[in-house]
Design a protein around this motif. Structure first.
Motif, PDB file in Angstrom:
ATOM      1  N   UNK A   1      13.322  49.157  37.607  1.00 22.02           N
ATOM      2  CA  UNK A   1      12.504  48.185  36.885  1.00 22.02           C
ATOM      3  C   UNK A   1      13.308  47.378  35.874  1.00 22.02           C
ATOM      4  N   UNK A   2      14.310  48.000  35.255  1.00 19.70           N
ATOM      5  CA  UNK A   2      15.045  47.327  34.179  1.00 19.70           C
ATOM      6  C   UNK A   2      16.272  46.588  34.692  1.00 19.70           C
ATOM      7  N   UNK A   3      16.989  47.141  35.670  1.00 22.89           N
ATOM      8  CA  UNK A   3      18.274  46.571  36.065  1.00 22.89           C
ATOM      9  C   UNK A   3      18.308  45.995  37.480  1.00 22.89           C
ATOM     10  N   UNK A   4      17.751  46.690  38.443  1.00 16.50           N
ATOM     11  CA  UNK A   4      17.995  46.346  39.852  1.00 16.50           C
ATOM     12  C   UNK A   4      17.060  45.252  40.354  1.00 16.50           C
ATOM     13  N   UNK A   5      15.758  45.457  40.258  1.00 14.05           N
ATOM     14  CA  UNK A   5      14.818  44.490  40.820  1.00 14.05           C
ATOM     15  C   UNK A   5      14.844  43.140  40.109  1.00 14.05           C
ATOM     16  N   UNK A   6      15.033  43.095  38.768  1.00 11.94           N
ATOM     17  CA  UNK A   6      15.146  41.759  38.155  1.00 11.94           C
ATOM     18  C   UNK A   6      16.301  40.939  38.713  1.00 11.94           C
ATOM     19  N   UNK A   7      17.344  41.610  39.194  1.00 14.89           N
ATOM     20  CA  UNK A   7      18.511  40.900  39.726  1.00 14.89           C
ATOM     21  C   UNK A   7      18.398  40.666  41.231  1.00 14.89           C
ATOM     22  N   UNK A   8      18.010  41.693  41.993  1.00 15.75           N
ATOM     23  CA  UNK A   8      18.067  41.610  43.457  1.00 15.75           C
ATOM     24  C   UNK A   8      16.708  41.729  44.141  1.00 15.75           C
TER      25      UNK A   8
ATOM     26  N   UNK B   1      30.445  42.642  47.259  1.00 13.20           N
ATOM     27  CA  UNK B   1      31.061  41.826  46.215  1.00 13.20           C
ATOM     28  C   UNK B   1      30.035  41.459  45.141  1.00 13.20           C
ATOM     29  N   UNK B   2      28.851  41.035  45.569  1.00 13.39           N
ATOM     30  CA  UNK B   2      27.816  40.680  44.599  1.00 13.39           C
ATOM     31  C   UNK B   2      27.374  41.878  43.775  1.00 13.39           C
ATOM     32  N   UNK B   3      27.257  43.012  44.416  1.00 13.32           N
ATOM     33  CA  UNK B   3      26.818  44.220  43.717  1.00 13.32           C
ATOM     34  C   UNK B   3      27.875  44.673  42.717  1.00 13.32           C
ATOM     35  N   UNK B   4      29.153  44.555  43.081  1.00 18.56           N
ATOM     36  CA  UNK B   4      30.228  44.941  42.155  1.00 18.56           C
ATOM     37  C   UNK B   4      30.255  44.014  40.940  1.00 18.56           C
ATOM     38  N   UNK B   5      30.056  42.712  41.173  1.00 16.27           N
ATOM     39  CA  UNK B   5      30.030  41.770  40.040  1.00 16.27           C
ATOM     40  C   UNK B   5      28.845  42.069  39.118  1.00 16.27           C
ATOM     41  N   UNK B   6      27.715  42.410  39.714  1.00 24.75           N
ATOM     42  CA  UNK B   6      26.530  42.768  38.909  1.00 24.75           C
ATOM     43  C   UNK B   6      26.804  44.003  38.064  1.00 24.75           C
ATOM     44  N   UNK B   7      27.444  45.025  38.644  1.00 20.29           N
ATOM     45  CA  UNK B   7      27.743  46.242  37.888  1.00 20.29           C
ATOM     46  C   UNK B   7      28.672  45.938  36.713  1.00 20.29           C
TER      47      UNK B   7
END
Length: 490
Positions: free
Chosen positions: A86-93, A104-110
């Motif tokens: 709810x806080x990190x993953x769904x707001x982004x993806x 690559x996108x997931x690594x940049x997000x992390x």
């Protein structure tokens, strides 16, 4: 059976999906290429490697909403996953399709989470939750998990640093465990706190297993660690130990005596938990029961409160910083009282080069001329209750206890054929009890060398029972730091 059909100047492959739905893939230049593709999909279905082309176009949020309710995990784990999504993953993806997610996108997000000020562990946990979700989408909807970290990638030294930090995990010697338990009991004013800390140190139990220990699971020479009590959002729920590691742990004679005396001492043994209106949510909430270690009010110890108010001050000699407005402060005691002194309300520390001014105002304690002020030196900074579990296994290693017996005590599985053919014998259990008893007596003698008496009644009785113990003498202060008058923490 797969076939090809003409669509204008191109060909389209057709085949039946696992659920019988007629699937298709257009855009082939030749009939042969389209037919081969369709047959390959049928082969993937038979090999359980089939990727549903429609499922790959599903939004991550839709997949998570289907995946999450089917999970069968600990309530605390589910709560952690819910927070991370709810806080990190769904707001982004959340609106991204499964097929559009890339490593690559997931690594940049992390990395972006860390740059934004979140802890590295928080960012790693968020990626781990995303990876767990996408792993269950393979191979039905996506061929590979883009969130999974590949071995050998990333900074070359990261895994080595992590391994060294793990090897350097803080663990306590028997004397350090005793001194910390003594200080913790002085802070709470309860013998039960001393016995609880010593129980963790001499059984290797987890914190949740200690909280769930009931009087009927305490025997003459062993304790049954058959349950855990986990904290979730300020409440507690009961379940089996981590990884199903139910076990009976051999205990040394001194600990047996402490536990039996504790249970018979009249302390609260029935918790104050009660059923609530919404307790039909599937979580096995504690609604009342008998437990060996409770607070003075009959409630369960909360991990964070116990750590910040009791264990950290006892191990570090300092109260931790609990908020930006409340700084880290030393533990002050009146060492005119029996060892290790009577705790006083905390004061801010003195700063080098600045004249110390004692806090003034309403509610601030005053130090009278009769107070012999001192501050506690650290015993083992950074130690946690779980760190005592590390110390317990290290003690067994040093005492030459067979690996199979260590694993049984710790609740670990012995891998391979060794786990099948090796067995724990009564002789091994007797060796464990004898080795732990020797360590306890050695720590008592070392403790008596610091001061022959203790402010903790149950420990004071043990010191007085040592062979050759002397009559009570004025408390010595070699484990204290004596501040200058008017400077309680210099």
């Amino acid at each position: 059976m797969a076939y090809a059909e003409r669509r204008g100047n191109l060909w389209r492959a057709r085949w039946r999906g696992p659920d019988g739905t007629l699937e298709s893939q257009p855009g082939f230049q030749t009939e042969k290429a389209a037919l081969k593709y369709g047959r390959d999909q049928e082969a993937a279905i038979r090999a359980h490697r089939y990727v549903d082309p429609r499922g790959a176009r599903m939004a991550l949020e839709d997949w998570v909403n289907a995946w999450f309710p089917a999970l069968d995990l600990e309530p605390s784990t589910l709560d952690s996953y819910r927070y991370l999504f709810e806080v990190f993953i769904l707001p982004k993806f959340g609106d991204h399709t499964l097929m559009s997610l890339t490593a690559e996108n997931i690594s940049r997000w992390e990395k972006g989470l860390v740059t934004a000020g979140y802890a590295t562990k928080t960012a790693s946990n968020a990626r781990g939750a995303l990876s767990a979700s996408l792993a269950d989408a393979v191979p039905r909807y996506i061929p590979l998990n883009p969130a999974a970290k590949r071995k050998g990638k990333g900074r070359k030294g990261a895994s080595r640093v992590e391994r060294v930090e793990k090897d350097a995990k803080v663990w306590a010697s028997p004397l350090q465990a005793l001194l910390i338990a003594e200080r913790a009991a002085v802070i709470t004013g309860m013998d039960a706190t001393f016995i609880a800390d010593i129980t963790i140190a001499y059984t290797g139990c987890r914190w949740s297993e200690l909280l769930a220990l009931s009087p009927e699971l305490i025997h003459a020479d062993a304790v049954d660690l058959h349950w855990k009590l986990y904290e979730l959002n300020g409440r507690f729920y009961r379940g089996r130990p981590k990884d199903g590691s139910m076990r009976t742990v051999a205990t040394p004679p001194f600990l047996n005596a402490l536990l039996q005396k504790h249970v018979a001492s009249g302390v609260p043994l029935n918790c104050a938990c009660a059923a609530r209106i919404h307790d039909n949510d599937g979580v096995p909430w504690c609604t009342g029961g008998s437990y060996a270690f409770l607070t003075r009010q009959g409630s369960h110890y909360r991990r964070s409160n116990f750590s910040e108010r009791i264990f950290r001050p006892a191990a570090d000699g300092w109260y931790p910083q609990r908020s930006p407005n409340r700084q880290r402060m030393p533990v002050l005691v009146d060492h005119g009282h029996p060892w290790p002194g009577k705790p006083l309300p905390p004061w801010p520390p003195a700063e080098a080069g600045k004249e110390f001014t004692a806090p003034q105002g309403r509610g601030r304690p005053r130090v009278t001329d009769g107070v012999r002020l001192a501050s506690w030196l650290p015993v083992l900074p950074g130690l946690t209750p779980h760190g005592q579990r590390h110390g317990y296994e290290t003690w067994l290693d040093e005492d030459g206890i067979p690996y199979v017996a260590q694993s049984q005590q710790m609740g670990h599985e012995v891998p391979g054929m060794r786990g099948i053919y090796s067995h724990v014998t009564e002789r091994m259990l007797s060796e464990i009890r004898e080795a732990l008893e020797r360590r306890w007596l050695a720590s008592l003698r070392a403790r008596a060398a610091l001061s022959p008496t203790s402010a903790v009644p149950v420990l004071n009785a043990a010191l007085m029972a040592l062979p050759g113990s002397r009559p009570a003498l004025p408390a010595r202060t070699s484990a204290h730091h004596h501040p200058r008058r008017g400077d309680p923490s210099a």
